[in-house]
Each structure stands twice: as C-alpha cells, then as structure tokens.
Design an enzyme around this catalytic site. Sequence first.
Site, PDB file in Angstrom:
ATOM      1  N   SER A   7       0.848  -1.194   0.000  1.00  0.00           N
ATOM      2  CA  SER A   7       0.000   0.000   0.000  1.00  0.00           C
ATOM      3  C   SER A   7       0.884   1.245   0.000  1.00  0.00           C
ATOM      4  O   SER A   7       2.053   1.197   0.386  1.00  0.00           O
ATOM      5  CB  SER A   7      -0.927  -0.002   1.221  1.00  0.00           C
ATOM      6  OG  SER A   7      -0.215  -0.280   2.409  1.00  0.00           O
ATOM      7  N   GLU A   9       1.001   5.532   0.863  1.00  0.00           N
ATOM      8  CA  GLU A   9       0.340   6.589   1.656  1.00  0.00           C
ATOM      9  C   GLU A   9       0.567   7.969   1.048  1.00  0.00           C
ATOM     10  O   GLU A   9       1.667   8.309   0.637  1.00  0.00           O
ATOM     11  CB  GLU A   9       0.901   6.552   3.090  1.00  0.00           C
ATOM     12  CG  GLU A   9       0.287   7.605   3.990  1.00  0.00           C
ATOM     13  CD  GLU A   9       0.697   7.426   5.443  1.00  0.00           C
ATOM     14  OE1 GLU A   9       0.652   6.293   5.962  1.00  0.00           O
ATOM     15  OE2 GLU A   9       1.081   8.436   6.059  1.00  0.00           O
ATOM     16  N   HIS A  68      -7.346   7.671   6.452  1.00  0.00           N
ATOM     17  CA  HIS A  68      -6.942   7.609   7.863  1.00  0.00           C
ATOM     18  C   HIS A  68      -8.012   8.366   8.645  1.00  0.00           C
ATOM     19  O   HIS A  68      -8.654   9.280   8.120  1.00  0.00           O
ATOM     20  CB  HIS A  68      -5.597   8.300   8.079  1.00  0.00           C
ATOM     21  CG  HIS A  68      -4.446   7.612   7.405  1.00  0.00           C
ATOM     22  ND1 HIS A  68      -3.161   7.661   7.893  1.00  0.00           N
ATOM     23  CD2 HIS A  68      -4.376   6.867   6.276  1.00  0.00           C
ATOM     24  CE1 HIS A  68      -2.352   6.979   7.087  1.00  0.00           C
ATOM     25  NE2 HIS A  68      -3.067   6.496   6.100  1.00  0.00           N
ATOM     26  N   ASP A 100      -2.181  13.121  17.365  1.00  0.00           N
ATOM     27  CA  ASP A 100      -1.532  13.899  18.431  1.00  0.00           C
ATOM     28  C   ASP A 100      -2.285  15.204  18.574  1.00  0.00           C
ATOM     29  O   ASP A 100      -2.636  15.827  17.572  1.00  0.00           O
ATOM     30  CB  ASP A 100      -0.066  14.154  18.071  1.00  0.00           C
ATOM     31  CG  ASP A 100       0.710  12.847  18.032  1.00  0.00           C
ATOM     32  OD1 ASP A 100       0.701  12.135  19.049  1.00  0.00           O
ATOM     33  OD2 ASP A 100       1.291  12.541  16.978  1.00  0.00           O
ATOM     34  N   ALA A 114      -6.404   4.996  20.413  1.00  0.00           N
ATOM     35  CA  ALA A 114      -6.890   4.429  19.148  1.00  0.00           C
ATOM     36  C   ALA A 114      -7.749   3.191  19.402  1.00  0.00           C
ATOM     37  O   ALA A 114      -8.675   2.908  18.637  1.00  0.00           O
ATOM     38  CB  ALA A 114      -5.701   4.100  18.248  1.00  0.00           C
ATOM     39  N   HIS A 140       6.326   3.438  20.890  1.00  0.00           N
ATOM     40  CA  HIS A 140       5.735   4.775  20.730  1.00  0.00           C
ATOM     41  C   HIS A 140       6.438   5.754  21.670  1.00  0.00           C
ATOM     42  O   HIS A 140       6.713   5.415  22.825  1.00  0.00           O
ATOM     43  CB  HIS A 140       4.227   4.705  21.032  1.00  0.00           C
ATOM     44  CG  HIS A 140       3.522   5.992  20.773  1.00  0.00           C
ATOM     45  ND1 HIS A 140       3.301   6.931  21.760  1.00  0.00           N
ATOM     46  CD2 HIS A 140       3.035   6.524  19.629  1.00  0.00           C
ATOM     47  CE1 HIS A 140       2.678   7.974  21.222  1.00  0.00           C
ATOM     48  NE2 HIS A 140       2.499   7.748  19.939  1.00  0.00           N
ATOM     49  N   PHE A 207      11.340  14.858  11.485  1.00  0.00           N
ATOM     50  CA  PHE A 207      10.236  13.885  11.570  1.00  0.00           C
ATOM     51  C   PHE A 207      10.581  12.781  12.558  1.00  0.00           C
ATOM     52  O   PHE A 207       9.772  12.374  13.379  1.00  0.00           O
ATOM     53  CB  PHE A 207      10.076  13.191  10.216  1.00  0.00           C
ATOM     54  CG  PHE A 207       9.100  13.824   9.285  1.00  0.00           C
ATOM     55  CD1 PHE A 207       8.732  15.138   9.393  1.00  0.00           C
ATOM     56  CD2 PHE A 207       8.552  13.066   8.253  1.00  0.00           C
ATOM     57  CE1 PHE A 207       7.839  15.711   8.500  1.00  0.00           C
ATOM     58  CE2 PHE A 207       7.666  13.617   7.355  1.00  0.00           C
ATOM     59  CZ  PHE A 207       7.318  14.943   7.478  1.00  0.00           C
ATOM     60  N   HIS A 257       4.280  -0.879   3.328  1.00  0.00           N
ATOM     61  CA  HIS A 257       3.439   0.318   3.196  1.00  0.00           C
ATOM     62  C   HIS A 257       4.410   1.477   3.042  1.00  0.00           C
ATOM     63  O   HIS A 257       5.233   1.728   3.932  1.00  0.00           O
ATOM     64  CB  HIS A 257       2.592   0.474   4.469  1.00  0.00           C
ATOM     65  CG  HIS A 257       1.782   1.743   4.523  1.00  0.00           C
ATOM     66  ND1 HIS A 257       0.530   1.860   3.951  1.00  0.00           N
ATOM     67  CD2 HIS A 257       2.038   2.948   5.097  1.00  0.00           C
ATOM     68  CE1 HIS A 257       0.044   3.076   4.170  1.00  0.00           C
ATOM     69  NE2 HIS A 257       0.951   3.772   4.861  1.00  0.00           N
TER      70      HIS A 257
HETATM   71  P1  FAD Z   1      -2.488   4.649  20.354  1.00  0.00           P
HETATM   72  O1  FAD Z   1      -2.521   3.268  19.835  1.00  0.00           O
HETATM   73  O2  FAD Z   1      -3.674   5.131  21.114  1.00  0.00           O
HETATM   74  O3  FAD Z   1      -1.177   4.785  21.252  1.00  0.00           O
HETATM   75  C1  FAD Z   1      -0.745   6.074  21.690  1.00  0.00           C
HETATM   76  C2  FAD Z   1      -0.004   5.956  23.016  1.00  0.00           C
HETATM   77  O4  FAD Z   1      -0.939   5.645  24.051  1.00  0.00           O
HETATM   78  C3  FAD Z   1       1.054   4.849  23.065  1.00  0.00           C
HETATM   79  O5  FAD Z   1       2.139   5.333  23.819  1.00  0.00           O
HETATM   80  C4  FAD Z   1       0.353   3.711  23.792  1.00  0.00           C
HETATM   81  O6  FAD Z   1       1.262   2.862  24.482  1.00  0.00           O
HETATM   82  C5  FAD Z   1      -0.518   4.487  24.751  1.00  0.00           C
HETATM   83  N1  FAD Z   1      -1.727   3.762  25.144  1.00  0.00           N
HETATM   84  C6  FAD Z   1      -2.586   3.114  24.349  1.00  0.00           C
HETATM   85  N2  FAD Z   1      -3.596   2.564  25.072  1.00  0.00           N
HETATM   86  C7  FAD Z   1      -3.356   2.886  26.362  1.00  0.00           C
HETATM   87  C8  FAD Z   1      -4.037   2.633  27.598  1.00  0.00           C
HETATM   88  N3  FAD Z   1      -5.182   1.915  27.630  1.00  0.00           N
HETATM   89  N4  FAD Z   1      -3.496   3.135  28.754  1.00  0.00           N
HETATM   90  C9  FAD Z   1      -2.339   3.877  28.725  1.00  0.00           C
HETATM   91  N5  FAD Z   1      -1.666   4.150  27.565  1.00  0.00           N
HETATM   92  C10 FAD Z   1      -2.171   3.661  26.411  1.00  0.00           C
HETATM   93  N6  FAD Z   1      -1.426  10.861  12.805  1.00  0.00           N
HETATM   94  C11 FAD Z   1      -2.383  11.695  12.342  1.00  0.00           C
HETATM   95  O7  FAD Z   1      -2.730  12.675  12.986  1.00  0.00           O
HETATM   96  N7  FAD Z   1      -2.994  11.466  11.129  1.00  0.00           N
HETATM   97  C12 FAD Z   1      -2.686  10.400  10.365  1.00  0.00           C
HETATM   98  O8  FAD Z   1      -3.252  10.224   9.293  1.00  0.00           O
HETATM   99  C13 FAD Z   1      -1.693   9.484  10.840  1.00  0.00           C
HETATM  100  N8  FAD Z   1      -1.370   8.377  10.135  1.00  0.00           N
HETATM  101  C14 FAD Z   1      -0.492   7.460  10.676  1.00  0.00           C
HETATM  102  C15 FAD Z   1      -0.260   6.263   9.983  1.00  0.00           C
HETATM  103  C16 FAD Z   1       0.607   5.307  10.507  1.00  0.00           C
HETATM  104  C17 FAD Z   1       0.799   4.016   9.766  1.00  0.00           C
HETATM  105  C18 FAD Z   1       1.298   5.571  11.722  1.00  0.00           C
HETATM  106  C19 FAD Z   1       2.270   4.571  12.276  1.00  0.00           C
HETATM  107  C20 FAD Z   1       1.075   6.750  12.408  1.00  0.00           C
HETATM  108  C21 FAD Z   1       0.174   7.706  11.904  1.00  0.00           C
HETATM  109  N9  FAD Z   1      -0.115   8.896  12.580  1.00  0.00           N
HETATM  110  C22 FAD Z   1      -1.067   9.757  12.089  1.00  0.00           C
HETATM  111  C23 FAD Z   1       0.586   9.229  13.821  1.00  0.00           C
HETATM  112  C24 FAD Z   1      -0.162   8.769  15.085  1.00  0.00           C
HETATM  113  O9  FAD Z   1      -1.394   9.443  15.186  1.00  0.00           O
HETATM  114  C25 FAD Z   1       0.720   9.079  16.280  1.00  0.00           C
HETATM  115  O10 FAD Z   1       1.837   8.246  16.281  1.00  0.00           O
HETATM  116  C26 FAD Z   1       0.028   9.086  17.643  1.00  0.00           C
HETATM  117  O11 FAD Z   1       0.941   9.618  18.613  1.00  0.00           O
HETATM  118  C27 FAD Z   1      -0.371   7.710  18.146  1.00  0.00           C
HETATM  119  O12 FAD Z   1      -1.404   7.191  17.443  1.00  0.00           O
HETATM  120  P2  FAD Z   1      -1.839   5.639  17.670  1.00  0.00           P
HETATM  121  O13 FAD Z   1      -3.031   5.427  16.839  1.00  0.00           O
HETATM  122  O14 FAD Z   1      -0.693   4.753  17.487  1.00  0.00           O
HETATM  123  O15 FAD Z   1      -2.245   5.718  19.237  1.00  0.00           O
END
Ligand code: FAD
Length: 277
Positions: A7, A9, A68, A100, A114, A140, A207, A257
């Site tokens: 894929s 992006e 996304h 973020d 997430a 992370h 980045f 990806h």
């Molecule tokens: P999560 O999975 O929620 O994790 C975030 C943090 O919270 C981690 O440190 C995790 O350990 C912690 N955590 C999770 N669950 C718990 C819990 N129950 N208790 C305590 N801590 C917890 N960002 C954008 O804004 N737009 C985009 O389109 C975008 N695309 C992306 C695509 C990919 C493939 C990747 C890898 C990242 C992308 N990002 C994007 C960046 C992403 O939003 C950031 O990395 C963000 O900081 C974390 O998102 P996540 O979905 O991984 O969060």
Amino acid sequence: MHEKLFSFEFFPPKSPEGVDKLREVRSQLSTFAPRFFSVTYGAGGSTREPSLAAVLDIRAAGLTAAPHLSCIGATRQSIRDVLGEYRQHGIRHIVALRGDLPSGMASSGEFRYASDLVAFIRQETGDWFEIEVAAYPETHPQARSAPEDLQHFKTKVDAGADVAITQYFFNADAYFAFVDDCQRLGIAIPVIPGIMPIGKYAQLARFSDACGAEIPRWIRKKLEGYQDDTESIRAFGLDMVTAMCQRLLDQGAPGLHIYTMNQAAATVEIWRRLGLG
Ligand code: FAD
C-alpha cells in the site's frame, strides 16, 4: 505463499497544483496494483474536507482508497458523521489512529486511545470496514515502556483491528523483534512494515525526532556527510532502503506500506529494484 500486502500513503494536497501532481503520482504508482492508497487525516479533524476529497479522487479513478481517521479531540458524534460519510461513498478500509493533540487544542475529546476508536467503529459499523492500526517496533515515544506499549497494541488489536502498519524504521531487527513479541502475546494480525524513502535529511531528522523513529548512527553520519549533495543522499537512501525492504520481504514481512510523501520517483525505483515493478 499468499500475496504480499502493498500500500502507498499520501497526504491531502493543499493547492490545485498539488491535486494535479498527486493524480500524476497516483497514476504512476497504480501500475503496481497496490491493495490501497491511504490518505492521512490531520489530528483534530483539521483536514477532514481535503482528506475526503483526495480519497474520492482516488476512488473516481477506479482505485481503492483507505482514509486515515484520527480520534484525538473528536466527539463520538463527529466520528459517527465521518464514518457515515465514508460508508455512503462505499469506502471499506480505514486506518484508525489516535493522532496527536494539535498545539492550541485544549480538549482531547471523547476518545483517549486508538483502541477506543477501533471499538467504536466496530460497535457502530460492524464488519463494514477493514481496520488498519499503527504499530511501533521502536516503541511509541509516549509509552512508559516497551512491554506496556506492546500490551496497549494488543488491546487495540483485540478491539477489532485487522491489519497493523508500523511507524517507519531503519533497523529491520527492531521490526523482527517486535513481530516475535507480538507472536508470543498471541497477536495474529499481519504487521506491515512502514517504509520511509529518504529524501531531504533535515526534514527526515525532524520527523524522526518527533515520531520516535531512530536513524542509526551510521546512517545519520553518512547523510550528514553528504550535506547539500542531494543526489548522493538520494542514491544512498535508495540503496539502503531497498536492501532493507528486500530483507524484510525475504524474512517473512507480509507486505510493505510506503510513506510516499506524495512523490513517485523513490517508490518506482524501489519497486523496480525489488523486481516488483
Ligand atoms: P495509540 O494506539 O492510542 O497509542 C498512543 C499511546 O498511548 C502509546 O504510547 C500507547 O502505548 C498508549 N496507550 C494506548 N492505550 C493505552 C491505555 N489503555 N493506557 C495507557 N496508555 C495507552 N497521525 C495523524 O494525525 N494522522 C494520520 O493520518 C496518521 N497516520 C499514521 C499512519 C501510521 C501508519 C502511523 C504509524 C502513524 C500515523 N499517525 C497519524 C501518527 C499517530 O497518530 C501518532 O503516532 C500518535 O501519537 C499515536 O497514534 P496511535 O493510533 O498509534 O495511538
């Protein structure tokens, strides 16, 4: 052997010229028949309109698009609206993220992680969407520890994710160790390596600092040494990234990806060298 999951992006273009350029990039990359083209979504919904426009443009060309969707700062109703919009357009893939908190935005909204978003999408739309989530082989940046981060990743997968895409990395061993850890925890979904082609060093360094991707010292030193010699940076980057992709695929990675940065040239060359194009 089953087929690899490839894929590409994009981010939503900001100008009419950007829209035209992205069409050209997409047209070049479509010859590789990727599983989908994904389009990023600004945290806090800041790119909701241009992201949807880019997604619809991809679909209008007869290709598969995966928007996304980030949940930080969002309400349940606003996410419900976006999901409804995607569904109405026949979109079946979503990359579900926390995002973020943008500076200046005070409230983190009604979703904390997430995993909450994934659970909500499943609750609201059942199996309509294939859900991709993010994974972090190098942990992370906000996680307290690697084991906790992995446990949180498992929670997200258990909430209903189908596939994971990793943050980019330049150290294949970190990816393989992460996949082993996932297997030990019983995480069975494909974990697809996210690949960042190397373009401008200063931008990459910025980045990487922000997202917690390590640029190994030997790579940093090489890139710094090239200074403004963009051709050498490009050539070294292609050699290094292609060799890593080859190793990842040879040793069982389920696909790739590519973070294309809305450029085709590096991906086209990597595909050619991998014998995929
Ligand atoms: P999560 O999975 O929620 O994790 C975030 C943090 O919270 C981690 O440190 C995790 O350990 C912690 N955590 C999770 N669950 C718990 C819990 N129950 N208790 C305590 N801590 C917890 N960002 C954008 O804004 N737009 C985009 O389109 C975008 N695309 C992306 C695509 C990919 C493939 C990747 C890898 C990242 C992308 N990002 C994007 C960046 C992403 O939003 C950031 O990395 C963000 O900081 C974390 O998102 P996540 O979905 O991984 O969060």
